[in-house]
Write a protein that holds these residues in place. Structure first.
Motif, mmCIF file in Angstrom:
data_model
loop_
_atom_site.group_PDB
_atom_site.id
_atom_site.type_symbol
_atom_site.label_atom_id
_atom_site.label_comp_id
_atom_site.label_asym_id
_atom_site.label_seq_id
_atom_site.Cartn_x
_atom_site.Cartn_y
_atom_site.Cartn_z
ATOM 1 N N CYS A 41 44.605 73.793 2.421
ATOM 2 C CA CYS A 41 44.855 72.714 1.461
ATOM 3 C C CYS A 41 44.752 71.324 2.098
ATOM 4 O O CYS A 41 45.125 70.333 1.467
ATOM 5 C CB CYS A 41 46.227 72.895 0.806
ATOM 6 S SG CYS A 41 46.335 74.359 -0.240
ATOM 7 N N TYR A 71 37.733 69.823 4.875
ATOM 8 C CA TYR A 71 36.625 70.054 3.942
ATOM 9 C C TYR A 71 35.646 68.878 3.970
ATOM 10 O O TYR A 71 34.419 69.077 3.923
ATOM 11 C CB TYR A 71 37.150 70.238 2.521
ATOM 12 C CG TYR A 71 37.932 71.506 2.307
ATOM 13 C CD1 TYR A 71 37.290 72.731 2.122
ATOM 14 C CD2 TYR A 71 39.324 71.494 2.279
ATOM 15 C CE1 TYR A 71 38.018 73.899 1.911
ATOM 16 C CE2 TYR A 71 40.051 72.651 2.069
ATOM 17 C CZ TYR A 71 39.396 73.851 1.893
ATOM 18 O OH TYR A 71 40.116 75.000 1.681
ATOM 19 N N GLN A 114 29.346 73.889 -1.760
ATOM 20 C CA GLN A 114 30.222 75.060 -1.744
ATOM 21 C C GLN A 114 31.560 74.741 -1.083
ATOM 22 O O GLN A 114 32.611 75.220 -1.515
ATOM 23 C CB GLN A 114 29.548 76.214 -1.002
ATOM 24 C CG GLN A 114 30.350 77.506 -0.991
ATOM 25 C CD GLN A 114 30.622 78.024 -2.384
ATOM 26 O OE1 GLN A 114 29.693 78.209 -3.176
ATOM 27 N NE2 GLN A 114 31.894 78.262 -2.710
ATOM 28 N N TRP A 152 33.786 73.168 -3.633
ATOM 29 C CA TRP A 152 34.361 74.108 -4.595
ATOM 30 C C TRP A 152 35.415 75.006 -3.945
ATOM 31 O O TRP A 152 36.403 75.378 -4.581
ATOM 32 C CB TRP A 152 33.252 74.940 -5.240
ATOM 33 C CG TRP A 152 32.433 74.149 -6.209
ATOM 34 C CD1 TRP A 152 31.132 73.749 -6.076
ATOM 35 C CD2 TRP A 152 32.873 73.631 -7.473
ATOM 36 N NE1 TRP A 152 30.726 73.015 -7.157
ATOM 37 C CE2 TRP A 152 31.783 72.921 -8.041
ATOM 38 C CE3 TRP A 152 34.074 73.684 -8.172
ATOM 39 C CZ2 TRP A 152 31.866 72.284 -9.274
ATOM 40 C CZ3 TRP A 152 34.153 73.039 -9.403
ATOM 41 C CH2 TRP A 152 33.069 72.349 -9.935
ATOM 42 N N ASP A 153 35.227 75.318 -2.670
ATOM 43 C CA ASP A 153 36.255 76.075 -1.945
ATOM 44 C C ASP A 153 37.548 75.261 -1.868
ATOM 45 O O ASP A 153 38.657 75.798 -2.050
ATOM 46 C CB ASP A 153 35.785 76.418 -0.538
ATOM 47 C CG ASP A 153 34.682 77.465 -0.519
ATOM 48 O OD1 ASP A 153 34.516 78.165 -1.545
ATOM 49 O OD2 ASP A 153 33.993 77.583 0.509
ATOM 50 N N ARG A 156 38.487 72.837 -3.924
ATOM 51 C CA ARG A 156 39.042 72.716 -5.273
ATOM 52 C C ARG A 156 39.832 73.982 -5.649
ATOM 53 O O ARG A 156 40.926 73.904 -6.196
ATOM 54 C CB ARG A 156 37.902 72.477 -6.263
ATOM 55 C CG ARG A 156 38.371 72.151 -7.675
ATOM 56 C CD ARG A 156 37.200 71.918 -8.619
ATOM 57 N NE ARG A 156 37.676 71.490 -9.925
ATOM 58 C CZ ARG A 156 37.883 70.240 -10.280
ATOM 59 N NH1 ARG A 156 37.617 69.270 -9.401
ATOM 60 N NH2 ARG A 156 38.332 69.921 -11.465
ATOM 61 N N ARG A 157 39.260 75.139 -5.332
ATOM 62 C CA ARG A 157 39.932 76.394 -5.656
ATOM 63 C C ARG A 157 41.228 76.558 -4.871
ATOM 64 O O ARG A 157 42.259 76.959 -5.426
ATOM 65 C CB ARG A 157 38.994 77.573 -5.379
ATOM 66 C CG ARG A 157 39.596 78.933 -5.750
ATOM 67 C CD ARG A 157 38.576 80.044 -5.678
ATOM 68 N NE ARG A 157 37.927 80.113 -4.371
ATOM 69 C CZ ARG A 157 36.680 79.723 -4.136
ATOM 70 N NH1 ARG A 157 35.925 79.225 -5.108
ATOM 71 N NH2 ARG A 157 36.169 79.832 -2.922
ATOM 72 N N ALA A 158 41.200 76.259 -3.572
ATOM 73 C CA ALA A 158 42.402 76.407 -2.748
ATOM 74 C C ALA A 158 43.519 75.475 -3.210
ATOM 75 O O ALA A 158 44.688 75.879 -3.300
ATOM 76 C CB ALA A 158 42.059 76.127 -1.284
ATOM 77 N N LYS A 203 43.970 74.247 -6.207
ATOM 78 C CA LYS A 203 44.461 74.687 -7.506
ATOM 79 C C LYS A 203 45.366 75.908 -7.364
ATOM 80 O O LYS A 203 46.454 75.972 -7.943
ATOM 81 C CB LYS A 203 43.268 75.020 -8.410
ATOM 82 C CG LYS A 203 43.653 75.556 -9.784
ATOM 83 C CD LYS A 203 44.355 74.500 -10.613
ATOM 84 C CE LYS A 203 44.605 74.999 -12.031
ATOM 85 N NZ LYS A 203 45.365 73.993 -12.833
ATOM 86 N N GLN A 204 44.924 76.885 -6.577
ATOM 87 C CA GLN A 204 45.667 78.131 -6.458
ATOM 88 C C GLN A 204 46.974 77.965 -5.698
ATOM 89 O O GLN A 204 47.987 78.571 -6.063
ATOM 90 C CB GLN A 204 44.797 79.186 -5.767
ATOM 91 C CG GLN A 204 43.634 79.689 -6.608
ATOM 92 C CD GLN A 204 42.769 80.685 -5.872
ATOM 93 O OE1 GLN A 204 42.889 80.870 -4.649
ATOM 94 N NE2 GLN A 204 41.877 81.356 -6.601
ATOM 95 N N GLN A 205 46.957 77.162 -4.644
ATOM 96 C CA GLN A 205 48.138 77.087 -3.783
ATOM 97 C C GLN A 205 49.079 75.944 -4.114
ATOM 98 O O GLN A 205 50.285 76.060 -3.894
ATOM 99 C CB GLN A 205 47.703 76.995 -2.318
ATOM 100 C CG GLN A 205 46.894 78.222 -1.873
ATOM 101 C CD GLN A 205 46.787 78.328 -0.371
ATOM 102 O OE1 GLN A 205 47.649 77.861 0.369
ATOM 103 N NE2 GLN A 205 45.722 78.953 0.102
#
Length: 273
Positions: A220, A225, A243, A246-247, A249-251, A253-255
């Motif tokens: 995070c 990045y 990519q 987007w990795d 962004r996903r991390a 959001k999820q964490q």
């Protein structure tokens, strides 16, 4: 016998003079999943799981811990009489795990009570990965200003032994959080230093490996990045830079339930189509 078979007599004399076999040595890995080996054999039976917690604490704090400190750790609270009893029970269990033939009243080879502090006998430790990591990191930190080549080697040696975050398994959740985070941050900082050095020396494969591992340890932290996106662009690989965004962004959001910050969004918008 000495006259009939001098060779056999000589062998027996050598055996009489030889020192007693040394007690088993412990090799201890705490980075990642806890692994304790006694003379190379994995200790995987813990009748009392908190005995394993006591061992981890004594390895993390090689100067030892007072009974009250262990009681607070095991109870996650105050050192009550019941918590102190839990300490005594689990220390006894730990001693038996490490030395199954230990008799009642016999002194442990491994776990000593010195004053009011329990300590592990350092002479019985063949190696502790946390201690090796700390020593290599301290060496590198002292070298990086004046001797960067040697610092690079020391950081790489430290990180080679960093199998994962401290005691990274469910049983230890909620224990040693500050120690775990401190070690993780030191590893992340070392990877950042190495990535910058590799980049200056035009070593792209090493740059990518360092940044990728940095992101694995700190998923995070947006700076890694951004550096990875810049690296991919310098290698004319905008699709990999995209990519990386987007990795991130996903991390996030999820964490953390967060969107990327302005700098990361701006870097993404600036990517070539």
């Amino acid at each position: 016998l000495r006259q009939r078979d001098p060779a056999l007599w000589g062998s027996l004399a050598t055996l009489r003079q030889a020192p007693a076999a040394a007690a088993g040595e412990l090799a201890c890995q705490l980075l990642g999943i806890l692994e304790i080996r006694l003379d190379g054999v994995l200790l995987d039976r813990w009748p009392r799981r908190k005995a394993k917690l006591v061992l981890a604490a004594l390895l993390i704090y090689p100067r030892g811990l007072a009974q009250e400190a262990l009681a607070e750790l095991l109870s996650r609270g105050e050192a009550s009489d019941a918590a102190l009893t839990t300490v005594h029970v689990n220390v006894s269990e730990l001693r038996r795990v490490l030395q199954p033939a230990l008799k009642k009243g016999e002194e442990s080879r491994y776990v000593k009570l010195v004053g009011d502090r329990y300590v592990l006998d350092a002479a019985r430790l063949a190696g502790v990965d946390v201690a090796a990591f700390d020593a290599a990191m301290r060496e590198a930190d002292g070298l990086k200003a004046g001797q960067p080549d040697q610092a690079e080697g020391a950081y790489e040696r430290a990180l080679a032994g960093y199998r994962g975050n401290l005691l990274d398994e469910k049983f230890f959740e909620g224990y040693f959080d500050e120690e775990r985070e401190s070690l993780r941050q030191r590893a992340v900082k070392a990877l950042g230093w190495l990535a910058s050095r590799y980049n200056r020396q035009r070593r792209p494969a090493e740059v990518e490996r360092a940044l990728t591992r940095m992101i694995a340890l700190a998923p995070c932290e947006e700076e890694a990045y951004l550096d990875l996106m810049d690296h991919h662009l310098a290698q004319d690989r905008p699709e990999l830079a995209r990519q990386a965004y987007w990795d991130a962004r996903r991390a996030l959001k999820q964490q953390l339930g967060l969107a990327p910050g302005e700098e990361l969004e701006a870097a993404f918008r600036a990517l070539p189509n």
